[in-house]
Scaffold this motif. Structure first.
Motif, mmCIF file in Angstrom:
data_model
loop_
_atom_site.group_PDB
_atom_site.id
_atom_site.type_symbol
_atom_site.label_atom_id
_atom_site.label_comp_id
_atom_site.label_asym_id
_atom_site.label_seq_id
_atom_site.Cartn_x
_atom_site.Cartn_y
_atom_site.Cartn_z
ATOM 1 N N ALA A 1 0.827 -1.208 0.000
ATOM 2 C CA ALA A 1 0.000 0.000 0.000
ATOM 3 C C ALA A 1 0.861 1.257 0.000
ATOM 4 O O ALA A 1 0.599 2.200 -0.760
ATOM 5 C CB ALA A 1 -0.933 -0.007 1.213
ATOM 6 N N TYR A 2 1.910 1.293 0.844
ATOM 7 C CA TYR A 2 2.784 2.459 0.902
ATOM 8 C C TYR A 2 3.552 2.645 -0.400
ATOM 9 O O TYR A 2 3.725 3.783 -0.875
ATOM 10 C CB TYR A 2 3.762 2.314 2.080
ATOM 11 N N GLU A 3 4.017 1.547 -0.987
ATOM 12 C CA GLU A 3 4.731 1.657 -2.260
ATOM 13 C C GLU A 3 3.826 2.235 -3.334
ATOM 14 O O GLU A 3 4.229 3.116 -4.100
ATOM 15 C CB GLU A 3 5.244 0.276 -2.684
ATOM 16 N N ARG A 4 2.602 1.763 -3.382
ATOM 17 C CA ARG A 4 1.650 2.236 -4.386
ATOM 18 C C ARG A 4 1.317 3.707 -4.171
ATOM 19 O O ARG A 4 1.269 4.500 -5.129
ATOM 20 C CB ARG A 4 0.388 1.383 -4.329
ATOM 21 N N ASP A 5 1.104 4.098 -2.907
ATOM 22 C CA ASP A 5 0.759 5.493 -2.619
ATOM 23 C C ASP A 5 1.897 6.438 -2.998
ATOM 24 O O ASP A 5 1.656 7.511 -3.571
ATOM 25 C CB ASP A 5 0.423 5.645 -1.136
ATOM 26 N N LEU A 6 3.136 6.057 -2.666
ATOM 27 C CA LEU A 6 4.263 6.926 -2.994
ATOM 28 C C LEU A 6 4.474 6.987 -4.507
ATOM 29 O O LEU A 6 4.768 8.059 -5.059
ATOM 30 C CB LEU A 6 5.539 6.443 -2.306
ATOM 31 N N ARG A 7 4.293 5.849 -5.176
ATOM 32 C CA ARG A 7 4.436 5.840 -6.638
ATOM 33 C C ARG A 7 3.423 6.780 -7.276
ATOM 34 O O ARG A 7 3.753 7.528 -8.215
ATOM 35 C CB ARG A 7 4.273 4.417 -7.162
ATOM 36 N N GLN A 8 2.186 6.765 -6.773
ATOM 37 C CA GLN A 8 1.163 7.662 -7.313
ATOM 38 C C GLN A 8 1.550 9.122 -7.101
ATOM 39 O O GLN A 8 1.323 9.973 -7.980
ATOM 40 C CB GLN A 8 -0.183 7.368 -6.660
ATOM 41 N N PHE A 9 2.158 9.418 -5.949
ATOM 42 C CA PHE A 9 2.570 10.793 -5.677
ATOM 43 C C PHE A 9 3.713 11.210 -6.605
ATOM 44 O O PHE A 9 3.725 12.339 -7.129
ATOM 45 C CB PHE A 9 3.009 10.935 -4.222
ATOM 46 N N ALA B 1 -12.049 9.444 1.331
ATOM 47 C CA ALA B 1 -11.276 10.060 2.417
ATOM 48 C C ALA B 1 -10.275 9.079 3.028
ATOM 49 O O ALA B 1 -9.149 9.451 3.352
ATOM 50 C CB ALA B 1 -12.218 10.602 3.487
ATOM 51 N N LYS B 2 -10.672 7.825 3.178
ATOM 52 C CA LYS B 2 -9.780 6.840 3.779
ATOM 53 C C LYS B 2 -8.562 6.597 2.901
ATOM 54 O O LYS B 2 -7.419 6.546 3.374
ATOM 55 C CB LYS B 2 -10.531 5.526 4.014
ATOM 56 N N THR B 3 -8.783 6.486 1.592
ATOM 57 C CA THR B 3 -7.682 6.281 0.649
ATOM 58 C C THR B 3 -6.765 7.497 0.624
ATOM 59 O O THR B 3 -5.530 7.364 0.593
ATOM 60 C CB THR B 3 -8.238 6.018 -0.761
ATOM 61 N N LEU B 4 -7.350 8.694 0.632
ATOM 62 C CA LEU B 4 -6.553 9.918 0.619
ATOM 63 C C LEU B 4 -5.707 10.027 1.888
ATOM 64 O O LEU B 4 -4.541 10.412 1.835
ATOM 65 C CB LEU B 4 -7.464 11.142 0.487
ATOM 66 N N GLY B 5 -6.308 9.697 3.024
ATOM 67 C CA GLY B 5 -5.564 9.760 4.284
ATOM 68 C C GLY B 5 -4.394 8.809 4.303
ATOM 69 O O GLY B 5 -3.305 9.146 4.766
ATOM 70 N N ARG B 6 -4.607 7.596 3.803
ATOM 71 C CA ARG B 6 -3.519 6.621 3.765
ATOM 72 C C ARG B 6 -2.422 7.076 2.795
ATOM 73 O O ARG B 6 -1.238 6.920 3.058
ATOM 74 C CB ARG B 6 -4.053 5.261 3.339
ATOM 75 N N ALA C 1 4.921 18.533 5.087
ATOM 76 C CA ALA C 1 4.106 17.313 5.137
ATOM 77 C C ALA C 1 3.429 17.172 6.494
ATOM 78 O O ALA C 1 2.276 16.742 6.589
ATOM 79 C CB ALA C 1 4.974 16.094 4.840
ATOM 80 N N LYS C 2 4.139 17.531 7.569
ATOM 81 C CA LYS C 2 3.554 17.447 8.908
ATOM 82 C C LYS C 2 2.431 18.461 9.092
ATOM 83 O O LYS C 2 1.468 18.215 9.824
ATOM 84 C CB LYS C 2 4.633 17.680 9.960
ATOM 85 N N ALA C 3 2.552 19.624 8.438
ATOM 86 C CA ALA C 3 1.546 20.680 8.583
ATOM 87 C C ALA C 3 0.273 20.382 7.800
ATOM 88 O O ALA C 3 -0.781 20.958 8.077
ATOM 89 C CB ALA C 3 2.127 22.016 8.129
ATOM 90 N N MET C 4 0.365 19.469 6.839
ATOM 91 C CA MET C 4 -0.783 19.156 5.992
ATOM 92 C C MET C 4 -1.772 18.282 6.760
ATOM 93 O O MET C 4 -1.435 17.210 7.267
ATOM 94 C CB MET C 4 -0.292 18.410 4.742
ATOM 95 N N ARG C 5 -2.993 18.745 6.887
ATOM 96 C CA ARG C 5 -4.011 17.989 7.611
ATOM 97 C C ARG C 5 -4.624 16.929 6.708
ATOM 98 O O ARG C 5 -4.912 17.183 5.533
ATOM 99 C CB ARG C 5 -5.102 18.926 8.120
ATOM 100 N N ALA C 6 -4.826 15.767 7.261
ATOM 101 C CA ALA C 6 -5.441 14.682 6.503
ATOM 102 C C ALA C 6 -6.928 14.951 6.323
ATOM 103 O O ALA C 6 -7.549 15.621 7.150
ATOM 104 C CB ALA C 6 -5.230 13.357 7.226
ATOM 105 N N PRO C 7 -7.518 14.461 5.239
ATOM 106 C CA PRO C 7 -8.967 14.635 5.043
ATOM 107 C C PRO C 7 -9.747 14.031 6.206
ATOM 108 O O PRO C 7 -9.340 13.011 6.774
ATOM 109 C CB PRO C 7 -9.243 13.862 3.742
#
Length: 326
Positions: free
Chosen positions: A37-45, A84-89, A112-118
């Protein structure tokens, strides 16, 4: 003609990505599911940054990553239908990677720390009633093709409800687990490699003993306890399929899944007076706030009982006519 390969990051960024994933695996003992999941999320970013800057994502884009880029990334994912759950992860994965870079002196994670999660919608567990949970464990093997498979399905579902295990935890038990009829507890390896001790009910031990007696495959300690029809490790999909058959036969809702038996375990303990800290330990929750979700479920049940049974809460019924009454 060969298909072009999309380059979404420089070699330096990809190298740090590999080092980050290795650290999550080796030092934090993240599960394979979490790593994927983390690999996929970072790749998308990184793919997003490639389009945002019209070139492969580079270290210079991550050195002082701000909220502007992160907001644009989340907005693009939302347009693609992410919830929202997918965006937060996804944001959590990017934060973790940037913190990895910060620890190495390669970037600042302040943005990144200042950015609030959905804001996440509240999702309450959906347990079965006590009667339905008992029916599932009693009828678990009714539709199996062979007696040993019926005993296996009964043992697995009884274990999920009787001990509150995740399906992955149950299917990861070694071949020598549940072999002692006098045992009163057993260690279970949960998320992140954390081990907890769960008590064993007599019903669980009886079901396991019957499965062991009928199983045609050897069950050595270095192999899995629960086996598929051909002797390989039992797959979660097979357990889910057995539960789907039971849903149809017993008239249960779609929410009656193997994982719902774990929810039922916790909710029924709480209803019977169990305290949250104990239930947290039994479930292997890292945070008490996760376990507290069950209090909302129990409160809803209590209010429903109150509305149905208290004389002043029930809808007033018409007063019967006095005519003809002696």
């Amino acid at each position: 003609m060969a298909e072009a390969v999309l380059v979404h990051a420089t070699a330096e960024v990809l190298g740090e990505k590999a080092a980050w994933l290795a650290q999550l695996s080796n030092e934090r003992h993240a599960s394979a599911h979490t790593l994927d999941a983390y690999e996929r999320d970072l790749r998308q970013f990184l793919v997003f940054l490639t389009g945002y800057h019209a070139r492969p994502a580079a270290m210079e884009d991550l050195v002082d990553l701000g909220t502007t880029e992160l907001r644009a990334f989340l907005a693009s994912r939302r347009r693609d239908g992410a919830g929202a759950k997918t965006l937060g992860r996804g944001l959590a994965g990017v934060r973790s990677f940037v913190r990895h870079l910060e620890r190495k002196g390669l970037a600042s994670a302040a943005g990144a720390k200042a950015m609030r999660a959905p804001k996440q919608p509240k999702s309450l567990p959906r347990p079965l009633s006590v009667a339905d949970a008992l029916s599932v464990t009693e009828e678990a093997g009714a539709y199996a093709a062979e007696p040993w498979i019926a005993a296996r399905d009964t043992a697995v579902l009884t274990l999920l409800y009787g001990c509150g295990l995740r399906i992955s935890e149950a299917l990861s038990l070694p071949g020598d687990a549940l072999g002692d009829p006098a045992a009163r507890s057993m260690p279970v390896a949960g998320k992140g490699g954390k081990t907890r001790l769960v008590p064993l009910l007599p019903a669980v031990l009886v079901a396991a003993a019957e499965y062991r007696r009928l199983c045609p495959h050897p069950l050595p300690a270095n192999g899995p306890l629960f086996r598929g029809a051909r002797g390989g490790p039992l797959r979660p999909q097979i357990v889910q399929r057995a539960m789907a058959l039971l849903r149809g036969a017993l008239g249960l809702p779609e929410s009656a899944t193997p994982h719902a038996l774990r929810h039922s375990f916790a909710t029924h303990l709480l209803s019977a007076g169990g305290d949250l800290r104990t239930i947290q330990d039994l479930l292997g929750h890292a945070s008490l706030s996760t376990t507290q979700n069950y209090t909302a479920v129990d409160a809803a049940r209590l209010l429903s009982v109150y509305d149905d049974t208290h004389p002043r809460a029930r809808r007033r019924r018409p007063v019967p006519s006095q005519a003809g009454i002696a």
